[in-house]
Each structure stands twice: as structure tokens, then as C-alpha cells.
Motif scaffolding. Structure first.
Motif, PDB file in Angstrom:
ATOM      1  N   PRO A 153       0.819  -1.224   0.000  1.00 10.01           N
ATOM      2  CA  PRO A 153       0.000   0.000   0.000  1.00 10.01           C
ATOM      3  C   PRO A 153       0.846   1.265   0.000  1.00 10.01           C
ATOM      4  O   PRO A 153       0.481   2.257  -0.640  1.00 10.01           O
ATOM      5  CB  PRO A 153      -0.820  -0.125   1.292  1.00 10.01           C
ATOM      6  CG  PRO A 153      -0.839  -1.568   1.601  1.00 10.01           C
ATOM      7  CD  PRO A 153       0.475  -2.100   1.134  1.00 10.01           C
ATOM      8  N   LEU A 154       1.974   1.237   0.711  1.00  6.77           N
ATOM      9  CA  LEU A 154       2.856   2.404   0.734  1.00  6.77           C
ATOM     10  C   LEU A 154       3.447   2.662  -0.642  1.00  6.77           C
ATOM     11  O   LEU A 154       3.517   3.807  -1.106  1.00  6.77           O
ATOM     12  CB  LEU A 154       3.977   2.194   1.758  1.00  6.77           C
ATOM     13  CG  LEU A 154       3.547   2.109   3.219  1.00  6.77           C
ATOM     14  CD1 LEU A 154       4.736   1.753   4.100  1.00  6.77           C
ATOM     15  CD2 LEU A 154       2.938   3.425   3.675  1.00  6.77           C
ATOM     16  N   ILE A 155       3.862   1.605  -1.312  1.00  3.37           N
ATOM     17  CA  ILE A 155       4.471   1.751  -2.638  1.00  3.37           C
ATOM     18  C   ILE A 155       3.481   2.354  -3.622  1.00  3.37           C
ATOM     19  O   ILE A 155       3.805   3.282  -4.372  1.00  3.37           O
ATOM     20  CB  ILE A 155       4.982   0.388  -3.146  1.00  3.37           C
ATOM     21  CG1 ILE A 155       6.145  -0.103  -2.275  1.00  3.37           C
ATOM     22  CG2 ILE A 155       5.439   0.492  -4.608  1.00  3.37           C
ATOM     23  CD1 ILE A 155       6.582  -1.510  -2.576  1.00  3.37           C
ATOM     24  N   TYR A 156       2.254   1.825  -3.629  1.00  8.00           N
ATOM     25  CA  TYR A 156       1.268   2.296  -4.600  1.00  8.00           C
ATOM     26  C   TYR A 156       0.729   3.686  -4.275  1.00  8.00           C
ATOM     27  O   TYR A 156       0.416   4.461  -5.172  1.00  8.00           O
ATOM     28  CB  TYR A 156       0.105   1.301  -4.691  1.00  8.00           C
ATOM     29  CG  TYR A 156       0.420   0.089  -5.530  1.00  8.00           C
ATOM     30  CD1 TYR A 156       0.780   0.227  -6.862  1.00  8.00           C
ATOM     31  CD2 TYR A 156       0.364  -1.190  -5.000  1.00  8.00           C
ATOM     32  CE1 TYR A 156       1.071  -0.878  -7.642  1.00  8.00           C
ATOM     33  CE2 TYR A 156       0.655  -2.308  -5.771  1.00  8.00           C
ATOM     34  CZ  TYR A 156       1.008  -2.142  -7.099  1.00  8.00           C
ATOM     35  OH  TYR A 156       1.307  -3.230  -7.864  1.00  8.00           O
ATOM     36  N   SER A 157       0.610   4.009  -2.992  1.00  4.49           N
ATOM     37  CA  SER A 157       0.023   5.300  -2.633  1.00  4.49           C
ATOM     38  C   SER A 157       1.033   6.437  -2.689  1.00  4.49           C
ATOM     39  O   SER A 157       0.696   7.555  -3.090  1.00  4.49           O
ATOM     40  CB  SER A 157      -0.603   5.221  -1.239  1.00  4.49           C
ATOM     41  OG  SER A 157       0.374   4.908  -0.271  1.00  4.49           O
ATOM     42  N   LEU A 158       2.278   6.173  -2.291  1.00  8.01           N
ATOM     43  CA  LEU A 158       3.268   7.241  -2.244  1.00  8.01           C
ATOM     44  C   LEU A 158       3.721   7.697  -3.622  1.00  8.01           C
ATOM     45  O   LEU A 158       4.158   8.834  -3.800  1.00  8.01           O
ATOM     46  CB  LEU A 158       4.484   6.787  -1.426  1.00  8.01           C
ATOM     47  CG  LEU A 158       4.259   6.602   0.084  1.00  8.01           C
ATOM     48  CD1 LEU A 158       5.518   6.084   0.749  1.00  8.01           C
ATOM     49  CD2 LEU A 158       3.816   7.913   0.732  1.00  8.01           C
ATOM     50  N   ARG A 159       3.650   6.816  -4.613  1.00  9.72           N
ATOM     51  CA  ARG A 159       4.146   7.135  -5.950  1.00  9.72           C
ATOM     52  C   ARG A 159       3.025   7.435  -6.940  1.00  9.72           C
ATOM     53  O   ARG A 159       3.271   7.522  -8.133  1.00  9.72           O
ATOM     54  CB  ARG A 159       5.007   5.988  -6.489  1.00  9.72           C
ATOM     55  CG  ARG A 159       6.254   5.688  -5.664  1.00  9.72           C
ATOM     56  CD  ARG A 159       7.116   4.646  -6.349  1.00  9.72           C
ATOM     57  NE  ARG A 159       7.548   5.118  -7.663  1.00  9.72           N
ATOM     58  CZ  ARG A 159       8.661   5.809  -7.880  1.00  9.72           C
ATOM     59  NH1 ARG A 159       9.442   6.134  -6.871  1.00  9.72           N
ATOM     60  NH2 ARG A 159       9.000   6.169  -9.100  1.00  9.72           N
ATOM     61  N   ASN A 160       1.805   7.581  -6.456  1.00 11.49           N
ATOM     62  CA  ASN A 160       0.674   7.767  -7.363  1.00 11.49           C
ATOM     63  C   ASN A 160      -0.157   8.963  -6.900  1.00 11.49           C
ATOM     64  O   ASN A 160      -0.784   8.924  -5.836  1.00 11.49           O
ATOM     65  CB  ASN A 160      -0.182   6.486  -7.394  1.00 11.49           C
ATOM     66  CG  ASN A 160      -1.205   6.509  -8.487  1.00 11.49           C
ATOM     67  OD1 ASN A 160      -2.057   7.389  -8.522  1.00 11.49           O
ATOM     68  ND2 ASN A 160      -1.142   5.538  -9.383  1.00 11.49           N
TER      69      ASN A 160
END
Length: 314
Positions: A290-297
Motif C-alpha cells: 500500500p505504501l508503494i502504490y500510494s506514495l508514488r501515485n
């Protein structure tokens, strides 16, 4: 419970999950630590799934697949972490024969579904970036719905046979699994008779599935990267690379430890390494995704802010 297998009757009715042996104080520390990671994993993935559900701007195939992937993550961690938390507080640390193989089936079925969803998401990005003019015609609502159904159901169909074969092996004792979950490798090692055919079939199954999906994903993103490099606009390149980087980071976190663990189950990995690798892809990876997808989008960030504002207002 007696389970017949290959002409021999299994006398084992339950297994003992050793988990992480340590002092009672440290067991409580582990319980607290993994309770926090489990809660954060549920909250993070539920937030992404909710953002996709409630924000109409995210009702596109890419985010629909991402929302379903997040729901899969919730199911995936729930197959093992609640039981692992219970063993930290238990003195017997036992799990019934049936429950053990049920956990085995659901854990690896959801894991296989995640692998298929990563393939679906890679295919979607390939179409969107490499075939942008044909994307609306190819990625129709019907195809999107079919891929969603395929992603959820395929793992359960594939892993039915391995679970049945391994459960039919004769188990006469011992019944101690030096792991925190019902993993197929230590289960096969506990069998009374060394069934090389079952081990070979299981190893071959893993090699075909894992390397096949992994190669498909890498090939898709290789074509995507080549297409991105040919884009004239720097802004378009940055946006495409940012999206692909998120997907590739999740792919790396998911596949690297799994390939080491299950492509060669008879390779003699140390027990501590097996536990660490399993812990990484079953606990750490769902927490990080979730951190990967939310922080970069940016679009996901906006949708998540809307959800949190709505909750505060209510």
C-alpha cells in the motif's frame, strides 16, 4: 482423524507449529509487533480498495485491478497471521490435520492469485502504453470483468491438486513442523514414506507457474520501458516510469523470496532462512505494497485524502 494415503493410514491428527521459539516475554513482544503489522496491513490495503470503490476517477482497469489486488492481500495475510498470533500466546501451538491443509490451500491459492493479478496488471500497462490507440477497444468492460474473475479463481483451481496429493501422503509421526505455518516442504518431509513423485510434481508445478508468470511480467515491462523511452514528452516519460516503478517494486518484493523458496524445495535451505523468506513475502510485502502504490501515485493520494476527509467530517 485418519487420512488414507497410498495404501498407508496416517495416524497424525494434528501438527505442532514450532514458530519462533523463545522466552515467554519475547513471545509477547512478537505478539505485539506482529499485531501492529497485521493491523497496518489491513488498514493500508483496505484504504486502497475503498479509494478505488468510492472515487469514480479511479474506475479504470488499472485501478480496478489494483483494488482487487489489495483485497487479495487482505485475504492472503489473514490465512496465516491470526493463527501465528495465536501461537505466540499458546503453550501447545497445535493445529489440526484438516486446519493445517486448509491453511496450506488458501494461503497458496491466494498467493497464486496475486501472481496472476501481477500478470494482469503488467498486461494492462503494456496495452495502455504500447498500444494506446487500441487500448479502449481491447480492454473493454467485459474483458476487465473476465480478468478480475480469472485472477480470483485461477489459484484455487491450480492448487487443488497439490494439496490433495500432499494430504494423501502417509503421516505416522513425528508431527512437529519447524515453521510458523503449514508449509508444503516441511509437510512432505514429515511423511512416513519419501514420495519422490509427489515432490517432483510439486517442484515442477512451482517452476512452471512461478517462472512462467515472472517471465511474462518482466517481458511485458521490458516492452513498456522500450515504448516509454521512445516517448517525445519528458512529462509522459516520468508518469509512465513512475507507474511502472511501483509495479516492478511490488513484483520484486513478491517474487524474489518466493523463487528462492519454492522453485527448488529440495535444495536444503536452512530452517531459519525458510522462516525468514516466508515471513518476508507473507508479512512484510503485504505491509509495504500500500505504501508503494500510494506514495508514488498522485491520483491515489488524492482519493485517499478524500476518504480521510470524509471520515473526519462524519
Amino acid at each position: 482423524m485418519n487420512v488414507s494415503g497410498k495404501g498407508t493410514t496416517s495416524s497424525v491428527s494434528y501438527f505442532i507449529l514450532v514458530g519462533f521459539p523463545s522466552s515467554p516475554e519475547r513471545q509477547l513482544l512478537y505478539f505485539g509487533l506482529f499485531s501492529v503489522t497485521y493491523t497496518l496491513t489491513l488498514m493500508g490495503n483496505a484504504a486502497i480498495a475503498s479509494a478505488v470503490l468510492w472515487d469514480r476517477h479511479l474506475h479504470t482497469p488499472m485501478y480496478i485491478f489494483l483494488g482487487n489486488f489489495s483485497l487479495l492481500e487482505i485475504c492472503y495475510v489473514t490465512t496465516t497471521e491470526p493463527n501465528m498470533l495465536a501461537t505466540f500466546l499458546s503453550t501447545t501451538k497445535s493445529i489440526s490435520f484438516v486446519s493445517c491443509f486448509v491453511q496450506f490451500y488458501f494461503f497458496f491459492s491466494f498467493g497464486a492469485d496475486e501472481g496472476f493479478y501481477l500478470c494482469i496488471m503488467a498486461f494492462d500497462r503494456y496495452l495502455a502504453i504500447c498500444r494506446p490507440l487500441h487500448y479502449p477497444r481491447i480492454m473493454t468492460k467485459q474483458l476487465c470483468t473476465g480478468l478480475v474473475i480469472f485472477g480470483w479463481s485461477s489459484g484455487f483451481i491450480l492448487f487443488l491438486s497439490p494439496v490433495v496429493f500432499i494430504s494423501q501422503l502417509p503421516y505416522c509421526g513425528p508431527n512437529i513442523i519447524n515453521h510458523f505455518m503449514c508449509d508444503p516442504v516441511p509437510l512432505m518431509m514429515l511423511s512416513c514414506s519419501e514420495d519422490s513423485i509427489t515432490q517432483l510434481l510439486y517442484s515442477t508445478f512451482n517452476i512452471i507457474f512461478m517462472t512462467g508468470t515472472f517471465i511474462f511480467i518482466l517481458s511485458s515491462y521490458a516492452l513498456v520501458i522500450l515504448a516509454v523511452l521512445r516517448m517525445p514528452s519528458a512529462a509522459s516519460k516520468h508518469k509512465a516510469f513512475s507507474t511502472c516503478a511501483s509495479h516492478l517494486a511490488v513484483v520484486g518484493l513478491f517474487y524474489c523470496p518466493i523463487l528462492v523458496m519454492y522453485v527448488s524445495p529440495g535444495s536444503g535451505h536452512p530452517v531459519k532462512m525458510q522462516k525468514f523468506l516466508t515471513l518476508f513475502y507473507s508479512v512484510v510485502t503485504p505491509l509495504c505494497n500500500p505504501l508503494i502504490y500510494s506514495l508514488r501515485n498522485k491520483e491515489m493520494k488524492v482519493a485517499l485524502r478524500k476518504i480521510f476527509r470524509t471520515e473526519r467530517c462524519s
